[in-house]
Design an enzyme around this catalytic site. Structure first.
Site, PDB file in Angstrom:
ATOM      1  N   GLU A 122     -13.276   0.366  18.082  1.00 19.45           N
ATOM      2  CA  GLU A 122     -13.836   0.795  16.733  1.00 19.45           C
ATOM      3  C   GLU A 122     -14.948  -0.316  16.752  1.00 19.45           C
ATOM      4  O   GLU A 122     -15.478  -1.303  17.518  1.00 19.45           O
ATOM      5  CB  GLU A 122     -13.191  -0.022  14.731  1.00 19.45           C
ATOM      6  CG  GLU A 122     -12.155   0.910  15.026  1.00 19.45           C
ATOM      7  CD  GLU A 122     -11.387   0.780  13.777  1.00 19.45           C
ATOM      8  OE1 GLU A 122     -12.528  -0.598  13.203  1.00 19.45           O
ATOM      9  OE2 GLU A 122     -10.218   1.135  13.585  1.00 19.45           O
TER      10      GLU A 122
ATOM     11  N   ILE B  61       0.495  -1.380  -0.068  1.00 20.73           N
ATOM     12  CA  ILE B  61       0.162   0.102   0.222  1.00 20.73           C
ATOM     13  C   ILE B  61       0.629   1.076  -0.238  1.00 20.73           C
ATOM     14  O   ILE B  61       0.394   2.015  -0.485  1.00 20.73           O
ATOM     15  CB  ILE B  61      -1.434  -0.584   0.955  1.00 20.73           C
ATOM     16  CG1 ILE B  61      -1.773  -0.882   1.352  1.00 20.73           C
ATOM     17  CG2 ILE B  61      -2.233   1.214   1.068  1.00 20.73           C
ATOM     18  CD1 ILE B  61      -2.758  -1.193   2.743  1.00 20.73           C
TER      19      ILE B  61
ATOM     20  N   ARG C 106      -3.611   1.082  11.413  1.00 23.59           N
ATOM     21  CA  ARG C 106      -4.556   0.433  12.390  1.00 23.59           C
ATOM     22  C   ARG C 106      -4.411   1.149  13.837  1.00 23.59           C
ATOM     23  O   ARG C 106      -3.200   1.940  13.858  1.00 23.59           O
ATOM     24  CB  ARG C 106      -3.920  -0.902  12.995  1.00 23.59           C
ATOM     25  CG  ARG C 106      -3.816  -2.181  12.025  1.00 23.59           C
ATOM     26  CD  ARG C 106      -5.445  -2.224  12.290  1.00 23.59           C
ATOM     27  NE  ARG C 106      -5.921  -3.873  10.956  1.00 23.59           N
ATOM     28  CZ  ARG C 106      -6.191  -3.456   9.848  1.00 23.59           C
ATOM     29  NH1 ARG C 106      -6.541  -2.481   9.584  1.00 23.59           N
ATOM     30  NH2 ARG C 106      -6.687  -4.780   9.671  1.00 23.59           N
TER      31      ARG C 106
ATOM     32  N   ARG D 152      10.763  -1.253   9.129  1.00 21.42           N
ATOM     33  CA  ARG D 152      12.039  -2.026   9.743  1.00 21.42           C
ATOM     34  C   ARG D 152      12.915  -2.535   8.452  1.00 21.42           C
ATOM     35  O   ARG D 152      13.896  -2.831   9.377  1.00 21.42           O
ATOM     36  CB  ARG D 152      11.102  -2.800  10.375  1.00 21.42           C
ATOM     37  CG  ARG D 152      11.986  -3.869  11.054  1.00 21.42           C
ATOM     38  CD  ARG D 152      10.808  -4.960  11.946  1.00 21.42           C
ATOM     39  NE  ARG D 152      10.250  -5.414  10.679  1.00 21.42           N
ATOM     40  CZ  ARG D 152       9.141  -6.360  11.464  1.00 21.42           C
ATOM     41  NH1 ARG D 152       8.359  -6.558  12.560  1.00 21.42           N
ATOM     42  NH2 ARG D 152       8.224  -7.427   9.987  1.00 21.42           N
TER      43      ARG D 152
ATOM     44  N   HIS E  18     -13.813   3.708   9.002  1.00 19.59           N
ATOM     45  CA  HIS E  18     -12.874   2.717   8.578  1.00 19.59           C
ATOM     46  C   HIS E  18     -13.131   2.423   7.465  1.00 19.59           C
ATOM     47  O   HIS E  18     -13.641   0.967   6.870  1.00 19.59           O
ATOM     48  CB  HIS E  18     -12.718   1.391   9.894  1.00 19.59           C
ATOM     49  CG  HIS E  18     -11.472   0.602   9.103  1.00 19.59           C
ATOM     50  ND1 HIS E  18     -10.966  -0.154  10.583  1.00 19.59           N
ATOM     51  CD2 HIS E  18     -10.532  -0.009   8.634  1.00 19.59           C
ATOM     52  CE1 HIS E  18      -9.974  -1.169  10.550  1.00 19.59           C
ATOM     53  NE2 HIS E  18      -9.835  -0.885   8.990  1.00 19.59           N
TER      54      HIS E  18
END
Length: 320
Positions: free
Chosen positions: A266, A157, A237, A177, A285
């Site tokens: 949520e 993404i 998230r 990372r 979301h």
């Protein structure tokens, strides 16, 4: 015929396909998650579960599934599933990657633009009849063209978002990372340590998976490093951002704004403090919410159920 349980009402074409292959039981509501006590009861004698991110498939639930072989999650993320507990029980966990990449990248970039130009806020002002006389600095936002975007989490993404920045001639920094030199030259992006990225970016976009390591990755310290005119975009998230710290930074004008599609809780309560702030663009979301993409996600989950319960390799396994 293998038995499966579906935790939400699905489109007719997906339900028909499931019925061709399985003995199907399902929760009959589209907009209401299955109650936990119902899930614990229904899972007892099924071979597979088709679930959503709203279901906490923890050790108690997995233990209740005495015959359970596969949990097919209709999402890319799988932090709602205790994958370690599933693996210990020989249960395959699957997700639905790739099919939502472009759609989610569209939403992430749209959220950036809407936040920069204050679109929800100013639309509400217009609808309420509060639009007064024109003035030089009325409703002014932040430029996107030529700005610096810092992406934390350069997965599929993230790479798709970078493609969308080219038309806006944005300077793109990234931190992940693992550094990806081959992507730097191909995409025209630059690697930075996280603190440096936060300091240099006009927009900071979070596109990394949630884990114990990324919990509250962005907190008071990190927000203090950002420019006062910077905007934080979270399309990954909710737990990655410390929402109390974010509220404080926004309320005290320590950063300029935020665009949020995900939250720690949520659905987000209507009285949540973040919703009281005009410099927050908040969405429910909807990162993957197009008809085409949601259908593709559902069909991929079905593909995984069919493969595993037919004794074959899952199409997109999380564990092995």
């Amino acid at each position: 015929m293998a038995k499966i349980y579906v935790t939400r009402k699905l489109p007719e074409e997906v339900e028909s396909r499931l019925s061709e292959h399985f003995d199907v039981r399902s929760w009959e509501y589209e907009d209401e998650p299955v109650p936990r006590e119902t899930l614990l009861e229904e899972i007892k004698d099924v071979d597979g579960v088709f679930c959503m991110i709203t279901e906490q498939m923890d050790e108690e639930v997995l233990e209740a599934g005495e015959k359970l072989q596969v949990v097919a999650n209709m999402a890319v993320g799988h932090n709602n599933i205790d994958v370690e507990a599933a693996t210990a029980r020989g249960i395959t966990v699957t997700n639905t990657p790739d099919v939502l990449t472009e759609t989610t990248a569209d939403l992430a970039f749209a959220l950036l633009m809407a936040s920069a130009r204050r679109l929800p806020e100013t639309s509400d002002i217009l609808r309420k009849g509060e639009w007064g006389a024109w003035s030089p600095l009325q409703f002014t936002g932040q430029d996107v063209f030529g700005a610096t975007l810092g992406i934390i989490g350069l997965g599929r993404i993230g790479e798709a978002v970078v493609q969308r920045t080219h038309g806006f001639k944005m300077n793109v920094l990234y931190h992940s990372r693992t550094r990806k030199p081959e992507k730097e030259s191909a995409l025209g992006i630059h690697y930075e340590e996280q603190d440096t990225l936060l300091q240099k970016s006009d927009f900071v976009m979070l596109l990394l998976p949630y884990s114990s390591e990324s919990h509250h990755l962005i907190g008071q310290r990190e927000l203090a490093l950002m420019k006062k005119r910077a905007i934080l975009i979270n399309a990954s998230r909710g737990g990655i951002v410390d929402e109390d710290a974010l509220y404080h930074a926004l309320a005290n004008n320590e950063i300029w704004g935020a665009g949020l599609d995900v939250y720690e809780q949520e659905p987000l309560p209507a009285d949540h403090p973040l919703l009281t702030l005009s410099n927050v663009t908040a969405l429910p979301h909807i990162g993957s919410a197009t008809v085409k993409t949601r259908l593709a996600m559902a069909h991929l989950a079905v593909d995984n159920l069919i493969a595993v319960l037919d004794g074959k390799e899952a199409v997109t396994a999380v564990n092995h």
